[in-house]
Design a protein around this motif. Structure first.
Motif, PDB file in Angstrom:
ATOM      1  N   ASP B  19       0.833  -1.193   0.000  1.00  0.00           N
ATOM      2  CA  ASP B  19       0.000   0.000   0.000  1.00  0.00           C
ATOM      3  C   ASP B  19       0.878   1.259   0.000  1.00  0.00           C
ATOM      4  N   VAL B  20       0.334   2.340  -0.559  1.00  0.00           N
ATOM      5  CA  VAL B  20       1.119   3.576  -0.615  1.00  0.00           C
ATOM      6  C   VAL B  20       1.153   4.262   0.756  1.00  0.00           C
ATOM      7  N   GLY B  21       0.055   4.295   1.409  1.00  0.00           N
ATOM      8  CA  GLY B  21       0.024   4.901   2.744  1.00  0.00           C
ATOM      9  C   GLY B  21      -0.203   6.394   2.701  1.00  0.00           C
ATOM     10  N   LYS B  22      -0.808   6.909   3.770  1.00  0.00           N
ATOM     11  CA  LYS B  22      -1.060   8.348   3.845  1.00  0.00           C
ATOM     12  C   LYS B  22      -1.281   8.748   5.301  1.00  0.00           C
ATOM     13  N   PHE B  23      -1.254  10.050   5.526  1.00  0.00           N
ATOM     14  CA  PHE B  23      -1.547  10.537   6.866  1.00  0.00           C
ATOM     15  C   PHE B  23      -3.050  10.675   7.046  1.00  0.00           C
ATOM     16  N   VAL B  24      -3.524  10.309   8.221  1.00  0.00           N
ATOM     17  CA  VAL B  24      -4.929  10.507   8.538  1.00  0.00           C
ATOM     18  C   VAL B  24      -4.993  11.285   9.848  1.00  0.00           C
ATOM     19  N   GLU B  25      -5.899  12.235   9.914  1.00  0.00           N
ATOM     20  CA  GLU B  25      -6.002  13.056  11.118  1.00  0.00           C
ATOM     21  C   GLU B  25      -7.085  12.543  12.055  1.00  0.00           C
ATOM     22  N   TYR B  26      -6.786  12.554  13.323  1.00  0.00           N
ATOM     23  CA  TYR B  26      -7.774  12.154  14.325  1.00  0.00           C
ATOM     24  C   TYR B  26      -7.807  13.186  15.439  1.00  0.00           C
ATOM     25  N   GLN B  27      -8.973  13.347  16.015  1.00  0.00           N
ATOM     26  CA  GLN B  27      -9.102  14.233  17.168  1.00  0.00           C
ATOM     27  C   GLN B  27      -9.259  13.368  18.414  1.00  0.00           C
ATOM     28  N   LEU B  28      -8.533  13.710  19.447  1.00  0.00           N
ATOM     29  CA  LEU B  28      -8.660  12.979  20.698  1.00  0.00           C
ATOM     30  C   LEU B  28      -8.985  13.961  21.804  1.00  0.00           C
ATOM     31  N   GLU B  29      -9.874  13.557  22.691  1.00  0.00           N
ATOM     32  CA  GLU B  29     -10.248  14.460  23.774  1.00  0.00           C
ATOM     33  C   GLU B  29      -9.979  13.844  25.133  1.00  0.00           C
ATOM     34  N   ASN B  30      -9.782  14.707  26.100  1.00  0.00           N
ATOM     35  CA  ASN B  30      -9.642  14.280  27.498  1.00  0.00           C
ATOM     36  C   ASN B  30      -8.549  13.248  27.724  1.00  0.00           C
ATOM     37  N   ILE B  31      -7.397  13.512  27.193  1.00  0.00           N
ATOM     38  CA  ILE B  31      -6.269  12.623  27.446  1.00  0.00           C
ATOM     39  C   ILE B  31      -5.578  13.087  28.720  1.00  0.00           C
ATOM     40  N   SER B  32      -5.446  12.165  29.650  1.00  0.00           N
ATOM     41  CA  SER B  32      -4.806  12.511  30.914  1.00  0.00           C
ATOM     42  C   SER B  32      -3.316  12.762  30.685  1.00  0.00           C
ATOM     43  N   GLU B  33      -2.801  13.776  31.340  1.00  0.00           N
ATOM     44  CA  GLU B  33      -1.370  14.043  31.158  1.00  0.00           C
ATOM     45  C   GLU B  33      -0.513  12.964  31.824  1.00  0.00           C
ATOM     46  N   ASP B  34      -1.137  12.134  32.658  1.00  0.00           N
ATOM     47  CA  ASP B  34      -0.400  11.036  33.280  1.00  0.00           C
ATOM     48  C   ASP B  34      -0.334   9.798  32.378  1.00  0.00           C
ATOM     49  N   SER B  35      -1.108   9.816  31.296  1.00  0.00           N
ATOM     50  CA  SER B  35      -1.079   8.665  30.390  1.00  0.00           C
ATOM     51  C   SER B  35       0.260   8.610  29.681  1.00  0.00           C
ATOM     52  N   SER B  36       0.645   7.400  29.307  1.00  0.00           N
ATOM     53  CA  SER B  36       1.832   7.287  28.469  1.00  0.00           C
ATOM     54  C   SER B  36       1.391   7.501  27.028  1.00  0.00           C
TER      55      SER B  36
END
Lengths: 647, 257, 268
Positions: B19-36
Motif C-alpha cells: 500500500d502507498v500509505g497516507k496521513f490521517v487526522e484524528y481528534q482525541l479528547e480528554n487525554i490525561s497528562e499522566d497517560s503514556s
C-alpha cells in the motif's frame, strides 16, 4: 491423569546426577533426524532452543514478538541467584535449596528445587562464557549482592538490567544457531493449539500474525516456554502480549494445570493513575530499605490529600500511620512481599489510600534524607527516583513517593514431572509456564535462575531422554499430513472465524479490563469463599457475554491486534475461572495465596499442612463440565515444615 | 485535579507492505497528562473500534522501556522529544493541550512498513546472527571467576550491551545506517576477553551483513546517539571502525573469514 | 571476495578512504594557505616561494605530487559519491516532519559544501594553474602585468649566467585575479564553505578511523571549528586585502625596476 512425578531414587544430592546417568542418550549422528518444536524465546525457550540445536537437533522456535530478543524475561531487573559462595558467607547448594523451599511456603517439590540450586552455579559460568557483562569488583571478580531478604550475598547482577543481559546471552546463542540453520525461527507467530498423535504431543498450529495464515508444524516433541499468566488481571507488570493461550490450549488438550491460584503480588509498583492505564511499572524492592511506608491515620486526611487540598508533607506525625512498622515491629518496612502488599491493600480498603484513585500508600524518604542527606539517597536510588519522576511527574525528593501492589509473577503453571514433561507425553514445559520450583511464593532473583536452569541444563537432557526412548525409527515419522493436524487446524480456524463473525459491540480490550477487575477484586491479594464464588459466576456470565457481544474489527488475514487480543482474552476468561476455582479449593493461606478465612487473630496467613501439602492439578473436562482436581502430594524428606513469622 | 488535554493526531496509515500509505487526522479528547504515549494510542484505538474502524497498528510490548519493541517517530523524532526515553515511557505531560502530533513509522529501506506504524526489523536480527555472539556451548564453560575482567572493561561492555535493538538509531539517521546498533554489539563482545577469539571474524561478518541488508553508511553526525533511548555513545562506532580496519588488515595477510 | 575488494565495498572501508584522503587535503589546504599568506611579505617573497615549489623537485616529481593531490581528491570524491548513492537508497522515504535532533549544520551540509568546493577547485585550477579562464589569460601583457619577473631573494635579483633568473609573477596574478569582484566573492564563499566542510570533516576523520571517543569528540569538534576558521580567514584575507587596496600589483616582481632596466644596468 498420570501425576507420576518421576523423582529419581536415592539421596537428594545424588538424584540429578544419577538421573542424568540413567537417562537415554541419542547418538550425535542421529540427532539431526529429530525435530524439536520450542514455543517461546525467553530465558527458558531461547536457552533450550539454542542448547538443543548445539547438540545437533533440528529446532523450530516460535515467538509472538518481532524478534526473539524481546521476550519478557528482558524486563527482570534485580538479579539472578546462584549458590557460588564467592563471598565466603556460608552459601551452599543446600542453603539455596532450603531458602527456596521455605520461601515457597513449603509448596514446591523438593527434588526439583534441589536440582535448581545445584545447576545454579553452572548458569553463572555459562552466562559469563557467553559475555554477559555481570557487575564486577575492582579486582575483576564477580560482584554479588544480597537480595530479597536472603542472609547471604548470592545474587549476581548486571546493573538494573540483569534479565535483559541474560536474555541477550541466550538470544546470541540462539542467533548463532539460526545463522547456522540449525534453528528455524518464526517471529510474529502465535501458537494457537497443540496437536497430539497417539496421545503424544507432535506438533502445533500457529498463526502468522502478519499474513494471518494458519499453519501446521510437526515435530518429535514440543517444548512450551510461554511464560506466566499475570495478564489475567489486565493490569500487571507483564508485557502487553504476555498471555496464557499456549498453556491453556495445552491444558484443554490434556495437560494438567497446577496451582493456578499462586500469583505473586509485588508491593512497590507505581500506582494506577486512572482508567487509561495499560500497564503497571515495578520499582526495585530495595527502596524499602530506606523508605518508610505510611498511610494517613484517618480517611478524611486521605481524602484531602487525594483532592490536592493537603500536601502530604504537612501531615503531622500523629496523623501518619506507619502501618508496616506498627504491625511488624521486627521486620518493619522490609516485611516480605505478600505481607506488605496485603497491609497496603487493607489501608486503602479503609479509605485511607492516597493517589488520585485512592489506591496508593506513601513510601516516604523524608526521614532518610534528613538522616543521610539527599546525596546519599541519590547515590543509592537515583535511577529509581528518575524513573518514578519520568512516569508520575512527581519529584520523590520533595513529595513522598506513592506505591501500590501489582501482580508480577505467577508461580502456578502447567504441571510437569521431574523431567519437566507435562501430563501430555512429549510436551515439555519450562520457565514461568511450569509450576515446578517456586511453590506458593517465589523469592527475588529466582525467576531468572529457573528459566535458565530449565533451558540450558534440564531440558537439553530430558528432551533427549524422551527422544531416545521413542527410538530413532520414530524420528520425523509424524508429518503435518496426519489427520490429527487437519482436525486441530480446523478447530483453530473455526475459532478465528467465530471471533470475526460475532459482530457485537464490545472490544476485546474492554472484556479484558472487566475480567481483570473481577479477578483483581476477588482473586487478588485477599480471597474469600464468598468472593471467589461470586467471581466464578461473574466470569461465567462474562464469558457468555464475550461470545455473544464481542466485536473484532479488521480482517483475519492481515496484522490484526484486535483479533490477537480476542483470542487471548477468550482464554484468559476461561483460565480466570480455573484460577478462582483453585483459590476456592485451597482452604488455607500460603505464600501468594491468602484466604481471609484462614488467618491468625492478628491477620497472618495460616497454612494447613495436614490437608493441603499437595499440588492441585486441574484436568480439563469439557466446556460445560467442571474441571477435575487431582492431587500430587508433596513429600518433604529433607526439610521440616515451619511457620513463617515476620513479627 | 487530573489535567487533561485535547489533541490532533496525524498518523501514518498504511494497509500493508504494498500500500502507498497516507496521513490521517484524528481528534482525541480528554487525554490525561499522566497517560503514556502508547496509552494515548490505546484510547485512539478504542475510539476507532467503537466507530467500526480498524485501530492503528503499532509495535509495543513491555511498556517499561526495555524490550525495544515500540518504534514510532513522533514529530520527526524517533521515540519522541524526550531524551533517553522510549515511546512507551514517554508521557503526555510533555505535550500540551491543542497540540498536533505527527506519528510516522521508522523510515528505512531495510525496515519495510508492515502495517501503519509497524515495520519489519528482522535485518537487525540477521546482523546478530552473522556474528553477534560469543560461542560458549552450554556445558563447556569454565568457572565464572576463572578469568578476572577489570571493572572498567566490564562496565564498558555493559554500556554497549544496554542496546535494546529498537532501531531508533536507524530511524534517526538520514542514511538509515545501522552502525550504532552493530557497533554496540561489536563493542560489547570485542572488548571482553571471552570475545577475543572471534573478534576479527565478528567485526568483518557483522559489517558485511549490515551493508548487505541495505543500511546506509555512517556520516558521523551523531543523530543516532541523540535518538538512542539507552544513550549508546558514538564511541562504539569509533571502536567498530577501528576493529573493522584492524580485522581487514589481518584478513589481507591471513584470511580470518 | 578478495579482502581489498570487500574493504572497498564496505561502507566503513570507503569511510576510512574518505578520512585518509581528507587528512591529505586538510594538510594540503593548511600548506597552501601558509604559502599564500606570504603575499603579505612582498611580491618577491611569494614569487620566490612559487619558484621554489616549481624547482625543488624535477618536473616529473612536481607532476607526481600534482597527480597525487588530484588522485586524493578523486578518491575523496568517489567515496563521497558512492556512499551518498548508497545512503540515498537506504532511505527512499523521509519523514514528513523531519527535524535533526542535534546534528550540526556543517555535518548536514557536507555534500552540498563538498560539491560547491569541487566546482571551485576546478575553477581555481583553471584560473591559476592552467590559466584558461577567458579574459584572464595572464599571457596577455596588454591587459595584465608581465607574466614573468626576475626572481628576487633577500632584496637582490638572482642572476644566472649573466641574466636575471625569471619567475612567474604570482603576486600580480593573485592581485589581478582578486581585483575582479566576483572572483573574490566566489573565492571567499568557497573558503567559507571549506570552513564549514572542515568543521565537521576534520573531527569526523578521526571517528572514521576509530581514533575518537566522547571526550576527544568534544575537543576535536572544537579544534575542527577553529581549524576551519583559521583556514577561512587565512585564505579570505587575501581577496579582502586586495579589494581594500592593501595588496597591489608589482610589475617588477619586487626588484624595484623593470627587467629591461635590470638588464640594461647589467650591460653597463
Amino acid at each position: 491423569m498420570n501425576l507420576d512425578s518421576k523423582i529419581p531414587e536415592g539421596p537428594l544430592e545424588n538424584k540429578w546426577s544419577s538421573h542424568k546417568f540413567n537417562m537415554k542418550l541419542v547418538n550425535p549422528a542421529n540427532r539431526r533426524k529429530y525435530h524439536v518444536i520450542v514455543v517461546g524465546s525467553g530465558l527458558a525457550g531461547g536457552a533450550a532452543a539454542a542448547s538443543l540445536a548445539e547438540q545437533g537437533y533440528n529446532v523450530s522456535c516460535f515467538c509472538y514478538q518481532d524478534s526473539p530478543r524481546r521476550a519478557h524475561s528482558i524486563a527482570a531487573q534485580g538479579g539472578i541467584n546462584a549458590a557460588k559462595n564467592y563471598q565466603n558467607d556460608g552459601d551452599s547448594v543446600k542453603r539455596l535449596f532450603y531458602d527456596t523451599v521455605k520461601g515457597g511456603d513449603y509448596r514446591a517439590r523438593e527434588a526439583n528445587v534441589y536440582r535448581l540450586a545445584e545447576v545454579s552455579a553452572d548458569i553463572i559460568d555459562q552466562c559469563v562464557a557467553q559475555g554477559v557483562p555481570f557487575a564486577r569488583e575492582y579486582g575483576g571478580y564477580l560482584a554479588n549482592r544480597s537480595f530479597g531478604g536472603a542472609q547471604v550475598s548470592r545474587t549476581f547482577y548486571a546493573r538494573g538490567q540483569t534479565g535483559q543481559q541474560l536474555l541477550l546471552g541466550a538470544y546470541a546463542a540462539l542467533s548463532k544457531q539460526i545463522g547456522l540453520g540449525k534453528v528455524k525461527m518464526y517471529n510474529r507467530h502465535e501458537m494457537l493449539d497443540v496437536v497430539k498423535v497417539d496421545g503424544h504431543a507432535k506438533g502445533i498450529i500457529v498463526r502468522n500474525m502478519i499474513s494471518g495464515e494458519v499453519s501446521r508444524h510437526a515435530g518429535d516433541c514440543v517444548v512450551l516456554a510461554t511464560g506466566g499468566y499475570g495478564n489475567v488481571f489486565f493490569l500487571s507488570t507483564n508485557a502487553q502480549g504476555c498471555n496464557v493461550t499456549a498453556a491453556y490450549r495445552a491444558h484443554k488438550r490434556g495437560a494438567g494445570f497446577a496451582n493456578p491460584c499462586y500469583t505473586q503480588i509485588h508491593p512497590t509498583c507505581i500506582p494506577v493513575h486512572g482508567d487509561q492505564q495499560s500497564k503497571l511499572t515495578l520499582m526495585s524492592e530495595s527502596l524499602r530499605n530506606d523508605g518508610r511506608v505510611w498511610a494517613p491515620m484517618s480517611a478524611d486526611t486521605a481524602k484531602q490529600i487525594r483532592e490536592g487540598k493537603l500536601n502530604p508533607n504537612d501531615v503531622a506525625e500523629d496523623d501518619r500511620d506507619y502501618f508496616l512498622e506498627r504491625k511488624y515491629p521486627s521486620f518493619g518496612n522490609l516485611a516480605p512481599r505478600d505481607i506488605s502488599s496485603r497491609a497496603a491493600k487493607e489501608a486503602c480498603d479503609e479509605g485511607r489510600g492516597v493517589a488520585t484513585t485512592g489506591l496508593g500508600v506513601f513510601l516516604d524518604f523524608r526521614d532518610a534524607i534528613k538522616r543521610d542527606g539527599q546525596k546519599t539517597i541519590e547515590e543509592r536510588y537515583g535511577n529509581l527516583f528518575e524513573m518514578y519522576q519520568c512516569i508520575t511527574g512527581d519529584n520523590p525528593y520533595e513529595t513522598p513517593m506513592m506505591i501500590f501492589p501489582a501482580v508480577h509473577y505467577t508461580m502456578g503453571g502447567l504441571w510437569v514431572n521431574y523431567n519437566l514433561e507435562s501430563t501430555i507425553p512429549g510436551m515439555f514445559v519450562g520457565g514461568e509456564a511450569n509450576f515446578s520450583d517456586h511453590g506458593a511464593n517465589r523469592l527475588g532473583a529466582s525467576a531468572l535462575m529457573q528459566g535458565l536452569a530449565d533451558g540450558y541444563f534440564v531440558l537439553p537432557y530430558t528432551v533427549g531422554n524422551y527422544l531416545g526412548e521413542q527410538g530413532v525409527a520414530a524420528a520425523g515419522q509424524v508429518t503435518t499430513d496426519h489427520p490429527a493436524f487437519a482436525e486441530v487446524e480446523a478447530d483453530v480456524k473455526g475459532r478465528i472465524e467465530k471471533f470475526m463473525s460475532i459482530n457485537g459491540t464490545e472490544s476485546p480490550r474492554s472484556f479484558h479490563k472487566r475480567l481483570g477487575n473481577i479477578v483483581w477484586e476477588k482473586c487478588g491479594m485477599a480471597r474469600s469463599k464468598e468472593g471467589l464464588e461470586e467471581a466464578i459466576k461473574e466470569i461465567q456470565a462474562l464469558k457468555k457475554e464475550f461470545w455473544s457481544n464481542l466485536r473484532v474489527v479488521g480482517d483475519a488475514d492481515s496484522l490484526n491486534p484486535e483479533l490477537e487480543r480476542a483470542g487471548r482474552v477468550a482464554d484468559f476468561i476461561e483460565f480466570g475461572e480455573l484460577m478462582c476455582r483453585d483459590a476456592l479449593m485451597r482452604e488455607e493461606s500460603c505464600g501468594g495465596h491468602f484466604r481471609v478465612e484462614h488467618q491468625t487473630d492478628d491477620g497472618e496467613a495460616k497454612r494447613d499442612d495436614d490437608n493441603f501439602t499437595f499440588a492441585g492439578v486441574w484436568e480439563y473436562q469439557g466446556d460445560d463440565t467442571d474441571p477435575q482436581l487431582h492431587k500430587e502430594p508433596l513429600i518433604y524428606e529433607n526439610v521440616k515444615l515451619v511457620t513463617r513469622s515476620y513479627k | 485535579m487530573e489535567k487533561t488535554m485535547n489533541l490532533t493526531l496525524r498518523v501514518w496509515r498504511q494497509k500493508n507492505r504494498l500500500d502507498v500509505g497516507k496521513f490521517v487526522e484524528y481528534q482525541l479528547e480528554n487525554i490525561s497528562e499522566d497517560s503514556s504515549f502508547l496509552e494515548m494510542l490505546d484510547i485512539l484505538s478504542e475510539q476507532l473500534v467503537e466507530g467500526g474502524h480498524e485501530p492503528v497498528a503499532f509495535d509495543h510490548d513491555c511498556r517499561e522501556g526495555i524490550c525495544g519493541m515500540c518504534s514510532m517517530t513522533i514529530n520527526g523524532m524517533p521515540h519522541g522529544p524526550e531524551n533517553g526515553t522510549t515511546a512507551c515511557q514517554l508521557h503526555m505531560r510533555h505535550f500540551h493541550d491543542g497540540q498536533t502530533i505527527t506519528i510516522e513509522p521508522w523510515r528505512a529501506k531495510p525496515f519495510p512498513v508492515i502495517k501503519d506504524l509497524v515495520v519489519d526489523r528482522s535485518p537487525l536480527d540477521r546482523i546478530i546472527q552473522s556474528g553477534g555472539f560469543i560461542t560458549g556451548r552450554a556445558g563447556s564453560a569454565v568457572d565464572a571467576n576463572a578469568m578476572p575482567i577489570s571493572k572498567q572493561i566490564a562496565d564498558y561492555a555493559m554500556d554497549a550491551a544496554a542496546c535494546i535493538g529498537c532501531g531508533a538509531c536507524v530511524a534517526a539517521c538520514p542514511n538509515a545506517s545501522a552502525m550504532l546498533f552493530t557497533a554496540a554489539k561489536v563493542s560489547h563482545m570485542n572488548s571482553l576477553p571471552q570475545g577475543k577469539a572471534e573478534k576479527d571474524r565478528r567485526s568483518l561478518a557483522m559489517v558485511t551483513t549490515m551493508d548487505g541488508e541495505g543500511f546506509g553508511g555512517c556520516t558521523n553526525i551523531g543523530e543516532c546517539e541523540a535518538a538512542c533511548p539507552k544513550g549508546i555513545p558514538l564511541d562504539m562506532i569509533a571502536q567498530l571502525n577501528r576493529d573493522y580496519a584492524v580485522a581487514q588488515v589481518k584478513n589481507f595477510f591471513q584470511p580470518v573469514l | 571476495m578478495c579482502s581489498l575488494c570487500s574493504f572497498l565495498k564496505s561502507t566503513i572501508g570507503r569511510k576510512i578512504l574518505m578520512a585518509l584522503s581528507g587528512l591529505v587535503l586538510v594538510l594540503f589546504v593548511l600548506g597552501h594557505m601558509l604559502g599564500n599568506l606570504q603575499i603579505f611579505l612582498g611580491a618577491d617573497v611569494i614569487n620566490a616561494y612559487a619558484y621554489k615549489l616549481h624547482h625543488v623537485l624535477p618536473t616529473s616529481g612536481l607532476w607526481a605530487i600534482r597527480l597525487f593531490l588530484l588522485g586524493t581528491i578523486a578518491v575523496h570524491l568517489w567515496a563521497a559519491i558512492s556512499l551518498t548513492l548508497d545512503n540515498r537508497k537506504a532511505r527512499p522515504q523521509g519523514y514528513d516532519e523531519d527535524k535533526p535532533i542535534q546534528a550540526s549544520y556543517g555535518a548536514r551540509t557536507m555534500r552540498v559544501s563538498g560539491l560547491i568546493l569541487l566546482a571551485f577547485i576546478v575553477f581555481h585550477i583553471a584560473h591559476y594553474t592552467a590559466r584558461v579562464i577567458p579574459s584572464m589569460e595572464y599571457n596577455d601583457e596588454s591587459v595584465m602585468s608581465p607574466v614573468e619577473v626576475p626572481l628576487v631573494k633577500n632584496g637582490h635579483v638572482v642572476m644566472k649566467e649573466g641574466a636575471p633568473v625569471m619567475t612567474f609573477n604570482v603576486n600580480d596574478m593573485m592581485v589581478d585575479g582578486f581585483q575582479v569582484w566576483w572572483v573574490s566573492l566566489f573565492y571567499i564563499i568557497a573558503t567559507g564553505l571549506l570552513c564549514l566542510h572542515l568543521s565537521h570533516g576534520f573531527s569526523s576523520m578521526f571517528q572514521s578511523v576509530g581514533l575518537r571517543n566522547s571526550l576527544w569528540r568534544k575537543r576535536l569538534d572544537k579544534i575542527a571549528l577553529i581549524y576551519g576558521w583559521v583556514i577561512f580567514l587565512g585564505f579570505a584575507i587575501i581577496p579582502v586585502a586586495t579589494l581594500a587596496g592593501i595588496l597591489k600589483e608589482d610589475p617588477t616582481g619586487g626588484a624595484g625596476e623593470p627587467v629591461a632596466a635590470i638588464t640594461e644596468t647589467l650591460h653597463k
